[in-house]
Design a protein around this motif. Structure first.
Motif, PDB file in Angstrom:
ATOM      1  N   MET B   7       0.836  -1.198   0.000  1.00  0.00           N
ATOM      2  CA  MET B   7       0.000   0.000   0.000  1.00  0.00           C
ATOM      3  C   MET B   7       0.871   1.248   0.000  1.00  0.00           C
ATOM      4  O   MET B   7       1.937   1.290   0.623  1.00  0.00           O
ATOM      5  CB  MET B   7      -0.953  -0.010   1.190  1.00  0.00           C
ATOM      6  N   GLU B   8       0.400   2.237  -0.733  1.00  0.00           N
ATOM      7  CA  GLU B   8       1.149   3.478  -0.838  1.00  0.00           C
ATOM      8  C   GLU B   8       0.966   4.296   0.426  1.00  0.00           C
ATOM      9  O   GLU B   8      -0.083   4.273   1.058  1.00  0.00           O
ATOM     10  CB  GLU B   8       0.691   4.281  -2.055  1.00  0.00           C
ATOM     11  N   SER B  85       7.652   5.343  13.741  1.00  0.00           N
ATOM     12  CA  SER B  85       7.696   6.161  12.528  1.00  0.00           C
ATOM     13  C   SER B  85       8.923   5.794  11.711  1.00  0.00           C
ATOM     14  O   SER B  85      10.062   5.875  12.191  1.00  0.00           O
ATOM     15  CB  SER B  85       7.736   7.652  12.899  1.00  0.00           C
ATOM     16  N   ALA B  86       8.687   5.381  10.470  1.00  0.00           N
ATOM     17  CA  ALA B  86       9.761   4.867   9.621  1.00  0.00           C
ATOM     18  C   ALA B  86       9.166   4.541   8.257  1.00  0.00           C
ATOM     19  O   ALA B  86       7.968   4.705   8.027  1.00  0.00           O
ATOM     20  CB  ALA B  86      10.376   3.603  10.226  1.00  0.00           C
ATOM     21  N   VAL B  87      10.031   4.055   7.355  1.00  0.00           N
ATOM     22  CA  VAL B  87       9.556   3.518   6.073  1.00  0.00           C
ATOM     23  C   VAL B  87       9.631   1.997   6.148  1.00  0.00           C
ATOM     24  O   VAL B  87      10.674   1.442   6.529  1.00  0.00           O
ATOM     25  CB  VAL B  87      10.390   4.043   4.898  1.00  0.00           C
ATOM     26  N   TYR B  88       8.558   1.340   5.779  1.00  0.00           N
ATOM     27  CA  TYR B  88       8.458  -0.118   5.863  1.00  0.00           C
ATOM     28  C   TYR B  88       8.408  -0.700   4.450  1.00  0.00           C
ATOM     29  O   TYR B  88       7.652  -0.247   3.595  1.00  0.00           O
ATOM     30  CB  TYR B  88       7.201  -0.513   6.643  1.00  0.00           C
ATOM     31  N   THR B 108       6.368   1.969   2.355  1.00  0.00           N
ATOM     32  CA  THR B 108       5.249   2.719   2.929  1.00  0.00           C
ATOM     33  C   THR B 108       5.785   3.554   4.078  1.00  0.00           C
ATOM     34  O   THR B 108       6.330   3.008   5.043  1.00  0.00           O
ATOM     35  CB  THR B 108       4.153   1.776   3.458  1.00  0.00           C
ATOM     36  N   ARG B 109       5.643   4.863   3.951  1.00  0.00           N
ATOM     37  CA  ARG B 109       6.108   5.752   5.024  1.00  0.00           C
ATOM     38  C   ARG B 109       5.029   5.843   6.092  1.00  0.00           C
ATOM     39  O   ARG B 109       3.874   6.160   5.804  1.00  0.00           O
ATOM     40  CB  ARG B 109       6.439   7.137   4.468  1.00  0.00           C
TER      41      ARG B 109
END
Lengths: 115, 114
Positions: B7-8, B85-88, B108-109
């Motif tokens: 998912m974006e 909080s991170a990019v996955y 996904t951020r």
């Protein structure tokens, strides 16, 4: 022990310049991978070494990209005649062996900016 | 060929909210599935993995179950924290490829509000 290290962390190059990016994998890790991560994207596979043998280079985008791992430890990714589209973060990863599901450990990356 | 779709983002949630990040894959063989996380200013690190169907990977309160019938590996956490909080990145490696190279989704951020 120490993780995967990469140097330099940042590199600014003028278009047409050659660059060399270094990766020090975790000691004893057989497998070494290079990935390219464009801004806002996931990493994309470039090439793979098992010890000193380069077994897969299918992801290298052009013949300007060259990688080596002559003694089965440190690896260097070289980009000749850099172009602006080469600007990206270059990630190195290593794993203890090449088996399904083996965890790859990533370095912090080298951020390359080509002007 | 093998691919991963996730998912974006960005996804913004309040602290203690429930998190789901959807991930589906296409693979010709029997892939291993991963979630990697990239915290601000840090390198990519493995969050969890599953190597066969119906396996559940878990770590730091995150879970994902390998669903072969729906070719999915959705990431969930019951109560998120600001530190999440991170990019996955959802990812796979295919044991039938020439090497266990990892194929990543686009990321996904995730941002968590206090």
């Amino acid at each position: 022990g120490a993780g995967v290290s990469q140097s330099p962390r940042y590199k600014v190059a003028k278009r047409g310049q050659d660059v060399a990016l270094r990766c020090d994998p975790i000691s004893g890790h057989v497998s070494l991978f290079w990935y390219q991560q464009a801004l806002g994207q996931g990493p994309e596979f470039l090439t793979y070494f098992q010890n000193e043998a380069q077994l897969d280079k299918s992801g290298l985008p052009s013949d300007r990209f060259f990688a080596e791992r002559p003694e089965g430890s440190v690896s260097t990714l070289k980009i000749q005649r850099t172009q602006q589209e080469d600007s990206a973060v270059y990630l190195c990863a290593s794993s203890f062996r090449d088996t399904p599901g083996e965890t790859q450990y990533f370095g912090p990356g080298t951020r390359l900016l080509v002007l | 060929g093998n691919s991963v779709t996730q998912m974006e983002g960005p996804v913004t949630l309040s602290e203690e909210a429930f998190l789901t990040i959807n991930c589906t894959y296409t693979a010709t063989g029997y892939p291993s599935l991963f979630w990697y996380v990239q915290y601000p200013g840090e390198g990519l690190q493995l969050l969890l993995k599953a190597t066969k169907a119906d396996d559940k990977g878990s770590n730091k309160g995150f879970e994902a179950t390998y669903r072969k019938e729906t070719t999915s590996f959705h990431l969930e956490k019951g109560s998120v924290q600001v530190s999440d909080s991170a990019v996955y990145f959802c990812a796979l490696s295919d044991r039938y490829s020439s090497a266990s190279k990892i194929i990543f989704g686009s990321g996904t951020r995730l941002s968590i509000r206090p």
